[in-house]
Structure formats: structure tokens, C-alpha cells
Design a protein around this motif. Sequence first.
Motif, PDB file in Angstrom:
ATOM      1  N   ARG A  96       0.836  -1.212   0.000  1.00 36.63           N
ATOM      2  CA  ARG A  96       0.000   0.000   0.000  1.00 36.63           C
ATOM      3  C   ARG A  96       0.867   1.258   0.000  1.00 36.63           C
ATOM      4  NH1 ARG A  96      -3.244  -3.182   3.291  1.00 36.63           N
ATOM      5  NH2 ARG A  96      -2.261  -2.417   5.203  1.00 36.63           N
ATOM      6  N   ALA A  97       1.939   1.239   0.798  1.00 39.44           N
ATOM      7  CA  ALA A  97       2.829   2.404   0.874  1.00 39.44           C
ATOM      8  C   ALA A  97       3.531   2.633  -0.462  1.00 39.44           C
ATOM      9  CB  ALA A  97       3.856   2.208   1.986  1.00 39.44           C
ATOM     10  N   VAL A 102      12.105  -3.428   2.959  1.00 37.58           N
ATOM     11  CA  VAL A 102      11.416  -4.041   4.088  1.00 37.58           C
ATOM     12  C   VAL A 102      10.627  -3.006   4.886  1.00 37.58           C
ATOM     13  CG1 VAL A 102      12.967  -6.009   4.331  1.00 37.58           C
ATOM     14  CG2 VAL A 102      13.470  -3.897   5.545  1.00 37.58           C
ATOM     15  N   GLU A 103      10.915  -1.724   4.667  1.00 35.33           N
ATOM     16  CA  GLU A 103      10.200  -0.674   5.390  1.00 35.33           C
ATOM     17  C   GLU A 103      10.222   0.599   4.557  1.00 35.33           C
ATOM     18  OE1 GLU A 103      11.039   1.661   9.500  1.00 35.33           O
ATOM     19  OE2 GLU A 103      11.457  -0.498   9.489  1.00 35.33           O
ATOM     20  N   LEU A 104       9.061   1.266   4.467  1.00 34.17           N
ATOM     21  CA  LEU A 104       8.967   2.513   3.703  1.00 34.17           C
ATOM     22  C   LEU A 104       7.975   3.431   4.410  1.00 34.17           C
ATOM     23  CD1 LEU A 104       8.933   2.982  -0.036  1.00 34.17           C
ATOM     24  CD2 LEU A 104       7.104   4.035   1.241  1.00 34.17           C
ATOM     25  N   THR A 105       8.406   4.679   4.646  1.00 29.96           N
ATOM     26  CA  THR A 105       7.558   5.653   5.329  1.00 29.96           C
ATOM     27  C   THR A 105       7.618   6.968   4.589  1.00 29.96           C
ATOM     28  OG1 THR A 105       8.205   4.624   7.409  1.00 29.96           O
ATOM     29  CG2 THR A 105       7.095   6.738   7.550  1.00 29.96           C
ATOM     30  N   LYS A 106       6.425   7.543   4.291  1.00 31.19           N
ATOM     31  CA  LYS A 106       6.383   8.899   3.734  1.00 31.19           C
ATOM     32  C   LYS A 106       6.635   9.864   4.873  1.00 31.19           C
ATOM     33  CE  LYS A 106       3.377   8.628  -0.278  1.00 31.19           C
ATOM     34  NZ  LYS A 106       2.159   9.168  -0.884  1.00 31.19           N
ATOM     35  N   MET A 107       7.445  10.872   4.612  1.00 27.77           N
ATOM     36  CA  MET A 107       7.778  11.861   5.645  1.00 27.77           C
ATOM     37  C   MET A 107       6.906  13.092   5.496  1.00 27.77           C
ATOM     38  SD  MET A 107      10.147  10.129   7.105  1.00 27.77           S
ATOM     39  CE  MET A 107      11.359  10.973   8.025  1.00 27.77           C
TER      40      MET A 107
END
Length: 109
Positions: A53-54, A104-109
Motif C-alpha cells: 500500500r505504501a 522491508v520498510e517505507l515511510t512517507k515523511m
Amino acid sequence: MVKEKQCMSGEKRAKQFTPFAALTGLDDRTAAAAFMPEERIVLAPESLAELDRAICGLCKGDYISVRYYSRGRYIEQEGWVQKYDIISRTIILDETRVLLDDIVELTKM
């Protein structure tokens, strides 16, 4: 006639104990052999769905934080998304190409 034995200078004496040139590259190879790669993380189905989803919500110009596997270790990087290519399954993040399968990890800032 007997010649007097001359003392060897400290510099000449040190040259006797320098390593052979035949062993060039030995230090590099032993350092490479000592490198122990990290094990890859296998994400749970719920985590994969959240990551998907990200990734699907990404747009060019987004500022993100990403953790991915590369060359036997995990790397954390922040930056601007320059390009998101679904065909080659990559994100170009500040001129760094990251494969989607390695994230393995993704974040919008």
C-alpha cells in the motif's frame, strides 16, 4: 687483509622485513572473507500488504524513508523520490536505485 664489517643503517635493516609483493591483495581478500552478510528478513503477509500500500501510494517528489537490503546488509536512507518504475520494479531515491523486492520498510515523511 681483513675488512671491517660496516654497520647496516636502520632503514636498510627495516627493508629486510617488508612483506613480499607476491602477496599483494591478501589484506583485501581476508577482509572480504571476514564480512558476514546479514540474513534477509522475511516479511509476514500483513507487513507485505502494508508495504505494498505504501509503495502504491508513491509519487515523484515524495520525501520518504526507506530500509532495504543491499550487498549483504540493510541500509536506511531518506530522500526524494526521483522516479518510480513499476516495469523494472525500482525506485530511484536521490540517484540511488532501490529494488522494490529489497525494501522491508517505507515511510512517507
